[in-house]
Every structure is written in structure tokens, then in C-alpha cells.
Scaffold this motif. Sequence first.
Motif, PDB file in Angstrom:
ATOM      1  N   ALA B 176       7.220  -4.508  13.685  1.00  0.00           N
ATOM      2  CA  ALA B 176       8.182  -5.311  14.453  1.00  0.00           C
ATOM      3  C   ALA B 176       9.527  -4.585  14.538  1.00  0.00           C
ATOM      4  CB  ALA B 176       8.352  -6.682  13.820  1.00  0.00           C
ATOM      5  N   LEU B 177       9.911  -3.913  13.454  1.00  0.00           N
ATOM      6  CA  LEU B 177      11.200  -3.212  13.455  1.00  0.00           C
ATOM      7  C   LEU B 177      11.133  -1.911  14.261  1.00  0.00           C
ATOM      8  CD1 LEU B 177      12.209  -3.825   9.739  1.00  0.00           C
ATOM      9  CD2 LEU B 177      13.353  -4.783  11.756  1.00  0.00           C
ATOM     10  N   GLU B 178       9.952  -1.302  14.293  1.00  0.00           N
ATOM     11  CA  GLU B 178       9.816  -0.068  15.074  1.00  0.00           C
ATOM     12  C   GLU B 178      10.056  -0.335  16.557  1.00  0.00           C
ATOM     13  OE1 GLU B 178       6.011   1.695  14.193  1.00  0.00           O
ATOM     14  OE2 GLU B 178       6.771   2.488  12.292  1.00  0.00           O
ATOM     15  N   ALA B 179       9.600  -1.504  17.016  1.00  0.00           N
ATOM     16  CA  ALA B 179       9.710  -1.845  18.434  1.00  0.00           C
ATOM     17  C   ALA B 179      11.097  -2.366  18.802  1.00  0.00           C
ATOM     18  CB  ALA B 179       8.657  -2.900  18.777  1.00  0.00           C
ATOM     19  N   TRP B 180      11.986  -2.386  17.836  1.00  0.00           N
ATOM     20  CA  TRP B 180      13.308  -3.024  18.015  1.00  0.00           C
ATOM     21  C   TRP B 180      14.357  -1.948  18.269  1.00  0.00           C
ATOM     22  CZ3 TRP B 180      16.755  -3.303  13.325  1.00  0.00           C
ATOM     23  CH2 TRP B 180      17.916  -4.035  13.538  1.00  0.00           C
ATOM     24  N   ASN B 181      15.327  -2.276  19.143  1.00  0.00           N
ATOM     25  CA  ASN B 181      16.341  -1.271  19.503  1.00  0.00           C
ATOM     26  C   ASN B 181      17.527  -1.226  18.555  1.00  0.00           C
ATOM     27  OD1 ASN B 181      15.016  -0.271  21.745  1.00  0.00           O
ATOM     28  ND2 ASN B 181      15.759  -1.949  23.034  1.00  0.00           N
ATOM     29  N   SER B 216       0.066  -7.145  -0.327  1.00  0.00           N
ATOM     30  CA  SER B 216       0.364  -7.682  -1.661  1.00  0.00           C
ATOM     31  C   SER B 216       0.900  -9.099  -1.572  1.00  0.00           C
ATOM     32  CB  SER B 216       1.375  -6.791  -2.381  1.00  0.00           C
ATOM     33  OG  SER B 216       0.776  -5.564  -2.735  1.00  0.00           O
ATOM     34  N   ARG B 217       0.586  -9.877  -2.574  1.00  0.00           N
ATOM     35  CA  ARG B 217       1.135 -11.230  -2.652  1.00  0.00           C
ATOM     36  C   ARG B 217       2.495 -11.130  -3.345  1.00  0.00           C
ATOM     37  NH1 ARG B 217      -0.943 -16.756  -5.630  1.00  0.00           N
ATOM     38  NH2 ARG B 217       0.398 -16.329  -7.405  1.00  0.00           N
ATOM     39  N   LEU B 218       3.551 -11.265  -2.556  1.00  0.00           N
ATOM     40  CA  LEU B 218       4.898 -11.070  -3.089  1.00  0.00           C
ATOM     41  C   LEU B 218       5.554 -12.418  -3.353  1.00  0.00           C
ATOM     42  CD1 LEU B 218       6.116  -8.295  -0.589  1.00  0.00           C
ATOM     43  CD2 LEU B 218       4.991  -7.985  -2.801  1.00  0.00           C
ATOM     44  N   ARG B 219       6.299 -12.497  -4.437  1.00  0.00           N
ATOM     45  CA  ARG B 219       7.127 -13.675  -4.679  1.00  0.00           C
ATOM     46  C   ARG B 219       8.224 -13.744  -3.616  1.00  0.00           C
ATOM     47  NH1 ARG B 219       8.161 -15.497 -10.284  1.00  0.00           N
ATOM     48  NH2 ARG B 219       6.385 -14.897 -11.533  1.00  0.00           N
ATOM     49  N   THR B 220       8.812 -14.920  -3.486  1.00  0.00           N
ATOM     50  CA  THR B 220       9.883 -15.122  -2.496  1.00  0.00           C
ATOM     51  C   THR B 220      10.948 -14.030  -2.565  1.00  0.00           C
ATOM     52  OG1 THR B 220       9.583 -17.502  -2.418  1.00  0.00           O
ATOM     53  CG2 THR B 220      11.779 -16.698  -1.874  1.00  0.00           C
ATOM     54  N   GLU B 221      11.459 -13.768  -3.759  1.00  0.00           N
ATOM     55  CA  GLU B 221      12.588 -12.830  -3.863  1.00  0.00           C
ATOM     56  C   GLU B 221      12.143 -11.393  -3.601  1.00  0.00           C
ATOM     57  OE1 GLU B 221      11.184 -14.390  -6.328  1.00  0.00           O
ATOM     58  OE2 GLU B 221      10.922 -13.072  -8.073  1.00  0.00           O
ATOM     59  N   THR B 222      10.895 -11.076  -3.914  1.00  0.00           N
ATOM     60  CA  THR B 222      10.396  -9.721  -3.664  1.00  0.00           C
ATOM     61  C   THR B 222      10.118  -9.548  -2.174  1.00  0.00           C
ATOM     62  OG1 THR B 222       9.287  -9.987  -5.790  1.00  0.00           O
ATOM     63  CG2 THR B 222       8.820  -7.975  -4.577  1.00  0.00           C
ATOM     64  N   ALA B 223       9.589 -10.583  -1.539  1.00  0.00           N
ATOM     65  CA  ALA B 223       9.372 -10.557  -0.090  1.00  0.00           C
ATOM     66  C   ALA B 223      10.712 -10.347   0.622  1.00  0.00           C
ATOM     67  CB  ALA B 223       8.735 -11.863   0.360  1.00  0.00           C
ATOM     68  N   ALA B 224      11.726 -11.057   0.153  1.00  0.00           N
ATOM     69  CA  ALA B 224      13.047 -10.958   0.781  1.00  0.00           C
ATOM     70  C   ALA B 224      13.608  -9.547   0.593  1.00  0.00           C
ATOM     71  CB  ALA B 224      13.983 -12.005   0.190  1.00  0.00           C
ATOM     72  N   LEU B 225      13.487  -8.991  -0.611  1.00  0.00           N
ATOM     73  CA  LEU B 225      14.054  -7.663  -0.833  1.00  0.00           C
ATOM     74  C   LEU B 225      13.266  -6.595  -0.081  1.00  0.00           C
ATOM     75  CD1 LEU B 225      16.527  -6.581  -2.371  1.00  0.00           C
ATOM     76  CD2 LEU B 225      14.889  -5.521  -3.907  1.00  0.00           C
ATOM     77  N   THR B 226      11.958  -6.755   0.008  1.00  0.00           N
ATOM     78  CA  THR B 226      11.142  -5.805   0.769  1.00  0.00           C
ATOM     79  C   THR B 226      11.572  -5.817   2.241  1.00  0.00           C
ATOM     80  OG1 THR B 226       9.316  -6.119  -0.782  1.00  0.00           O
ATOM     81  CG2 THR B 226       8.743  -5.189   1.354  1.00  0.00           C
ATOM     82  N   SER B 227      11.927  -6.980   2.746  1.00  0.00           N
ATOM     83  CA  SER B 227      12.400  -7.080   4.134  1.00  0.00           C
ATOM     84  C   SER B 227      13.719  -6.329   4.320  1.00  0.00           C
ATOM     85  CB  SER B 227      12.586  -8.550   4.525  1.00  0.00           C
ATOM     86  OG  SER B 227      11.380  -9.261   4.353  1.00  0.00           O
ATOM     87  N   VAL B 228      14.617  -6.480   3.351  1.00  0.00           N
ATOM     88  CA  VAL B 228      15.894  -5.749   3.427  1.00  0.00           C
ATOM     89  C   VAL B 228      15.619  -4.244   3.415  1.00  0.00           C
ATOM     90  CG1 VAL B 228      18.085  -5.276   2.245  1.00  0.00           C
ATOM     91  CG2 VAL B 228      17.195  -7.617   2.328  1.00  0.00           C
ATOM     92  N   ALA B 229      14.709  -3.826   2.547  1.00  0.00           N
ATOM     93  CA  ALA B 229      14.372  -2.400   2.453  1.00  0.00           C
ATOM     94  C   ALA B 229      13.761  -1.910   3.771  1.00  0.00           C
ATOM     95  CB  ALA B 229      13.419  -2.145   1.286  1.00  0.00           C
ATOM     96  N   ALA B 230      12.971  -2.760   4.427  1.00  0.00           N
ATOM     97  CA  ALA B 230      12.334  -2.360   5.687  1.00  0.00           C
ATOM     98  C   ALA B 230      13.395  -2.100   6.763  1.00  0.00           C
ATOM     99  CB  ALA B 230      11.353  -3.433   6.145  1.00  0.00           C
ATOM    100  N   VAL B 231      14.399  -2.962   6.836  1.00  0.00           N
ATOM    101  CA  VAL B 231      15.463  -2.775   7.826  1.00  0.00           C
ATOM    102  C   VAL B 231      16.281  -1.525   7.471  1.00  0.00           C
ATOM    103  CG1 VAL B 231      17.570  -3.772   8.820  1.00  0.00           C
ATOM    104  CG2 VAL B 231      15.573  -5.239   8.380  1.00  0.00           C
ATOM    105  N   TYR B 232      16.626  -1.401   6.208  1.00  0.00           N
ATOM    106  CA  TYR B 232      17.397  -0.243   5.721  1.00  0.00           C
ATOM    107  C   TYR B 232      16.677   1.062   6.037  1.00  0.00           C
ATOM    108  CZ  TYR B 232      19.516   2.773   2.064  1.00  0.00           C
ATOM    109  OH  TYR B 232      20.139   3.776   1.368  1.00  0.00           O
ATOM    110  N   MET B 233      15.354   1.044   5.842  1.00  0.00           N
ATOM    111  CA  MET B 233      14.581   2.278   6.013  1.00  0.00           C
ATOM    112  C   MET B 233      14.429   2.693   7.466  1.00  0.00           C
ATOM    113  SD  MET B 233      11.597   2.717   3.275  1.00  0.00           S
ATOM    114  CE  MET B 233      12.027   1.332   2.272  1.00  0.00           C
ATOM    115  N   LYS B 234      14.539   1.737   8.372  1.00  0.00           N
ATOM    116  CA  LYS B 234      14.476   2.099   9.796  1.00  0.00           C
ATOM    117  C   LYS B 234      15.566   3.117  10.114  1.00  0.00           C
ATOM    118  CE  LYS B 234      15.000   0.398  14.484  1.00  0.00           C
ATOM    119  NZ  LYS B 234      13.805   0.500  15.335  1.00  0.00           N
ATOM    120  N   TYR B 235      16.685   2.998   9.442  1.00  0.00           N
ATOM    121  CA  TYR B 235      17.847   3.854   9.723  1.00  0.00           C
ATOM    122  C   TYR B 235      17.980   4.991   8.729  1.00  0.00           C
ATOM    123  CZ  TYR B 235      19.267   0.344  13.036  1.00  0.00           C
ATOM    124  OH  TYR B 235      19.307  -0.499  14.104  1.00  0.00           O
ATOM    125  N   MET B 236      16.985   5.164   7.882  1.00  0.00           N
ATOM    126  CA  MET B 236      17.121   6.137   6.792  1.00  0.00           C
ATOM    127  C   MET B 236      16.952   7.556   7.306  1.00  0.00           C
ATOM    128  SD  MET B 236      14.908   6.133   3.359  1.00  0.00           S
ATOM    129  CE  MET B 236      15.663   4.887   2.343  1.00  0.00           C
TER     130      MET B 236
END
Lengths: 236, 236
Positions: B176-181, B216-236
Motif C-alpha cells: 500500500a505504501l509503495e503505491a503511494w506518492n 505474524s500475529r502482532l500485539r497492538t503495540e507491535t502492529a502499530a510500531l511495525t506500521s511506523v517502521a514501514a512508513v519510515y522505511m519507504k523513505y530510507m
Amino acid sequence: MEIFFSSDVDGGLVRLNQEESAHCVRVLRHRAGDEVCIIDGCGTMMRCTLLEASPYEAVARIEEKIPGWGSHPYHLTMAVCPTKNADRFEWFAEKATEIGVDVIAPVIGDRSERKVYKTDRIRRLLLSAAKQSLKGAVPEVAEPQSVREFIASAPADSLKLIAYCFEGEKLSIREALEAWNGGRVCVLIGPEGDFSPAEVADALKAGFKPVHLGASRLRTETAALTSVAAVYMKYM
Amino acid sequence: MEIFFSSDVDGGLVRLNQEESAHCVRVLRHRAGDEVCIIDGCGTMMRCTLLEASPYEAVARIEEKIPGWGSHPYHLTMAVCPTKNADRFEWFAEKATEIGVDVIAPVIGDRSERKVYKTDRIRRLLLSAAKQSLKGAVPEVAEPQSVREFIASAPADSLKLIAYCFEGEKLSIREALEAWNGGRVCVLIGPEGDFSPAEVADALKAGFKPVHLGASRLRTETAALTSVAAVYMKYM
């Protein structure tokens, strides 16, 4: 779903140790005939029927074995310098288990403030994290070693990455992973004061590729978890 | 490098509040003439010279302003249901600040066990996390609202993602993030018991795209942090 652990599998039977038996029978009040799920810690989940509901040594019959339960399609070794504050390292190890990691290797760098690390507590934590996140395999925790020992013994068939803060030409970890065909990978993360230049030189000589983790200044444990997420996301 | 915070900037002078003044003068023993670095919490770092080393109200002269200090090239709102155990949510918020987030919106879902969330503690934590990770901006913490209120008010110019566990066709967050501008993005993460089907239906109607976070079955806080990492990594 409550998951139990046992490495005592003999033919079609599984025995729980005293701690797991007490939890199963005394706390959760399971009785003979109940279905219970037991992981062997090496990747397999066994769907079982409880035969003897003893709170000291419960015995169950295996009905079905599911190998590779909750597994991930890569083999990741995270070699990380334990943080001064042990909680932060434990937090990393727990979250890495949830996301997907195979080996956690505590390594001691030239500039590590923490020179000694005891692995008993973390092993217990990772067992509980693996159960909680429905994984049949519990990550292996290596015995602590120096950064140099780890570098010298890192497997030749792995993609080997070292993340450090010195200047120098580096790919981002995302770019390094994009160019990788998959399989085994290890990532080396330094202590609060970074690696020493001599450690970095050793690593590069041993075939480690230098990577950066983006523009943010990340603490050791956050850098390590971001690396796990990067590997996980390659296969997402 | 020790960073101070002040929102009291007047012309070329900055005043520290009592807590920051005490830390600067009493704990770190700064004296008039010392160089100190002060963030305004909105993105700017001010390199200053201390004029009045009062432990009650220290005053410094701005020598240089560095806007966008430690900033990231996206605007990320994380709307996350606070976990039963508040520590886990705080941990997420702290680590998200380190990696890079702009707004943390605690949201209460139909199935949230925690129906009330107080934001005072987390605001203090994020100020300290921003200083620690050398960022001029402290993430905004929204007042708690229901998941439905958040969905109804989510900005139209954002990429809006909702991660949930029900079956259904979904891209991974990476895809989803790859397709995003780029630009503004918000990610909605549910409580331990997931969103209710009605909440998901509302979100999809409001233009949220459903995503998954891998196997993976992620807990709420791990799911949330993985999402932040996904956005961060788009620009890495």
C-alpha cells in the motif's frame, strides 16, 4: 488460545514439565480428555488430547503435528550489544520474537558499557513471547561473545550486515535487503557508544556490508527492532 | 548532547520553565555564557547562549535557529487503541517518536477493554523521547476519541490505512505504501480484540484502505510500531 511447551516428546506422547503442568491443570483447570496445544520450541505445534491431568507431570497424546507453525520465510540472526539497561534489550528480544527472528546473539563490543550478560531471564521471556504470538519455534539465544568472535564465526552463506553511525558510503538496510535473494541473514548492531573503528574494519574484512537505518537517531534496541522489521517486511 | 525545551520564545530570547531551568542550572550546572540547545517542540532547534542561569527561570539568547531539526519527509498520524496495559501503549508512543511520527491519536474501539485514556503522562514521555532522539518536533497527542469519530474526521488529503485481522482481500502495508506518492498518511490500529465489523465497514466507506501486517500475529503495540517502521522505511 493457550499454548504449552514441552521438549519431552516420545513417540505419540508429550510430557509437560512441572511448571507447565501446574499452569495447565491447576491454573487453567484442564482435565483428561481436553484438547491442548503444545509447541516443541523447534517449530512444531502438536494438537494433543490430555491423558493424565497431573499438576506435576501432565501427559498428552499427539493427535496432529503441524511443522513450521507460525514460521517465517527467512533465517535471521540478530547480533546485538546488550544495553546498559537490561529491560531495553529484553524488550527488543521479546518484540523481535513476535515479528520473527531465529537467533539472538548478545555480543559485547569494545565500547560496550555492559560487559557481562546473563541469558537465563531472556530465554524464559522468549518462550513466553513465542507462545503468545503463536509460533512453534522459540528463538535460540546464543551465549554472549565479543563482537570480534561473532564476526569471525558468522556463517559464510549469510547476507551479513553491520549498522553503524560513522560516516562512510552505505546503503540503507532496505536497499541492502532489496538486492538480496533471501535465505539467511545476520545483522550486527553496536552498543550505545557505537562500534570501535577496529571492529568495523574487522567486519568489513569478513564480508559484512555496512548499512544505515535512515535519518533518525535510534537507540540500540530500536535500531535492532527496526532491522527485524526491515527483514520481515521484505516478505510481507 | 543535552537538549532543553521551551515554547516561550520572544524575539531573540528563550525562557525555560522551572523544571527545565532546574535541570539546566541545578543538575547540569550550566552557567551564564554556556552554549545550550533548546527545541521549541514544533520542529526548530535553537542554538543559544545562556544569559541568566537562574534555576527558576533561565534565559538564553538565540544564536542560530535550525528549522526542521531531525525531521522526516512524511506526515504520519497513528490512531491506535490504547492497550489494557498502559505501559505497552507508552512504549509504542516512545519508540514511534524515536523513529518518526507526527500525531498519536488514542482511539477507543467498540471492543476496547480500555475505554478511558489520560494523555498527561504520555505527553511528558514524548517530550523526553524527542529530546533524546534529537528531534525539534514533539509529536502531537490528540485527545482520546472513538474509532468512529476518528474515521469521520480523518483528513481527505491523507492516505488512510486500516489494519485488521478479519479475512478479506488486503494489500500488505508495504504494498500500500509503495503505491503511494508520499505526503500525509494515517494508520488505524485496533484494540486487542480487533475492530468490530461495523467499524471496519465505516472505515472502508470513508476511504480507508484495508491492509495486513504480514503473517505474524502482532500485539497492538507491535502492529502499530511495525506500521511506523514501514512508513519510515519507504523513505530510507
